[in-house]
Design a protein around this motif. Structure first.
Motif, PDB file in Angstrom:
ATOM      1  N   ASN A 193       2.380   1.629  -3.480  1.00  0.00           N
ATOM      2  CA  ASN A 193       1.344   2.019  -4.448  1.00  0.00           C
ATOM      3  C   ASN A 193       0.947   3.481  -4.289  1.00  0.00           C
ATOM      4  OD1 ASN A 193       1.292  -0.590  -5.484  1.00  0.00           O
ATOM      5  ND2 ASN A 193      -0.348  -1.257  -4.118  1.00  0.00           N
ATOM      6  N   LEU A 194       0.994   3.976  -3.063  1.00  0.00           N
ATOM      7  CA  LEU A 194       0.643   5.370  -2.806  1.00  0.00           C
ATOM      8  C   LEU A 194       1.584   6.316  -3.527  1.00  0.00           C
ATOM      9  CD1 LEU A 194      -1.196   7.311  -1.185  1.00  0.00           C
ATOM     10  CD2 LEU A 194       0.485   7.179   0.679  1.00  0.00           C
TER      11      LEU A 194
ATOM     12  N   PRO B  38       0.813  -1.226   0.000  1.00  0.00           N
ATOM     13  CA  PRO B  38       0.000   0.000   0.000  1.00  0.00           C
ATOM     14  C   PRO B  38       0.843   1.272   0.000  1.00  0.00           C
ATOM     15  CG  PRO B  38      -0.896  -1.593   1.550  1.00  0.00           C
ATOM     16  CD  PRO B  38       0.420  -2.126   1.101  1.00  0.00           C
TER      17      PRO B  38
END
Length: 329
Positions: free
Chosen positions: A173-174, A170
């Motif tokens: 991906n951010l 996550p």
């Protein structure tokens, strides 16, 4: 049964041989007018002496001799002088990268390991209910097989199915980044090994620090509290000086262990683009390429690196290691 008869005979002959050596040493010692107690003591430690001479001292000097020869693991050697060392420092494309990654790993993982073990030991030094259970849990890494630990880390760092990339995805991906290929990308190999080295915080290192912390007199803390000292002041002026000999021990042992990393690296099998650790190179040259002369030369270079760094630590120790017997003038 016949397949094991030779092994059984050897196991039977060995203690008889050691017992005979002990009797011979006892006889010689008594003839040299040693006391009976001294002669018995020397005879009792004779198995250790024999083991040290055969399995430590002889291999040590034999490897030094082999480092000046062109020899194979299957026997046969030819004296070539310093050619192995000249080759390592001039034309060997794997030697300098191995020194680089080994030294960087030791210099980066050592402070994290020492500081981390000290902090964990301070937590375990508190008198809380059930603290003995927590101390046992934190010691468990010391009894786990190193091979099993390496394979677990290899699975955790897997670029596709590893739990570390799954947990970090996550965040990556951010920022629009791909998850790292920890052991396939040379840029991530060293960070991965440093993260794995944090496992060494627990186990024996924590227990040694815990023993040192429990040896600090409580009266020193009480006197500091009366003078209004805070937690950090007590840590800086009481805890650290009192356990500085333990810190010295941990630094030296941790440094030697980091420079000799082998098992984890062999079973994790990272890309060779980042370089091979020096012990890996010793194994590869000696037992894969059958060049025992080159392997012995690399081993002695590693020994000299460890020796120099250990002497530097000892040389600096009077400035930061304090003993109760020291008299300040």
């Amino acid at each position: 049964m016949n397949n094991y008869m030779g092994t059984l005979v050897r196991w039977g002959v060995l203690p008889v041989l050691l017992l005979g050596i002990g009797f011979v040493i006892y006889f010689i010692a008594t003839r040299l007018r040693w006391s009976k107690r001294q002669a018995i003591g020397l005879a009792l430690i004779s198995p250790w002496i024999v083991g040290f001479l055969v399995f430590t001292l002889y291999p040590l000097f034999n490897s030094l001799y082999l480092s000046f020869t062109q020899s194979s693991i299957f026997g046969g050697s030819r004296w070539i002088g310093l050619d192995n060392y000249v080759k390592l420092f001039t034309t060997d494309v794997e030697f300098w990268p191995s020194i680089r990654i080994t030294l960087l790993y030791a210099l980066l993982s050592l402070p994290l390991g020492v500081v981390g073990a000290l902090l964990v030991a301070m937590l375990l030094n508190n008198k809380l209910k059930g603290i003995g259970t927590f101390r046992t849990i934190y010691f468990l890494p010391a009894v786990m097989p190193e091979v099993a630990v390496a394979l677990i880390w290899r699975w955790m760092f897997n670029s596709e199915t590893g739990i570390i990339n799954f947990a970090m995805s996550p965040a990556f991906n951010l920022f629009g980044l791909d998850t790292p290929n920890w052991f396939g990308d040379p840029n991530y190999v060293l960070p991965a090994f440093i993260i794995m080295s944090l496992w060494g915080i627990f186990g024996v290192n924590t227990v040694v620090f815990l023993a040192g912390l429990q040896g600090v007199p409580r009266s020193l803390y009480e006197a500091a509290e009366i003078d209004g000292a805070g937690a950090f002041t007590k840590f800086k002026n009481i805890t650290v000086p009192q356990i500085s000999p333990v810190i010295l021990l941990q630094v030296i042992m941790g440094m030697i262990g980091a420079l000799q990393i082998f098992t984890v690296a062999m079973f994790v099998r990272p890309t060779t683009g980042a370089g091979k650790f020096m012990n890996q190179l010793v194994y590869e040259r000696g037992f894969t390429q059958m060049a025992m002369g080159e392997a012995s030369a690399i081993a002695w270079v590693l020994f000299l690196i460890i020796l120099v760094m250990t002497l530097l630590v000892f040389r600096s120790s009077p400035a930061w290691v304090h003993y109760e017997s020291d008299v300040k003038r």
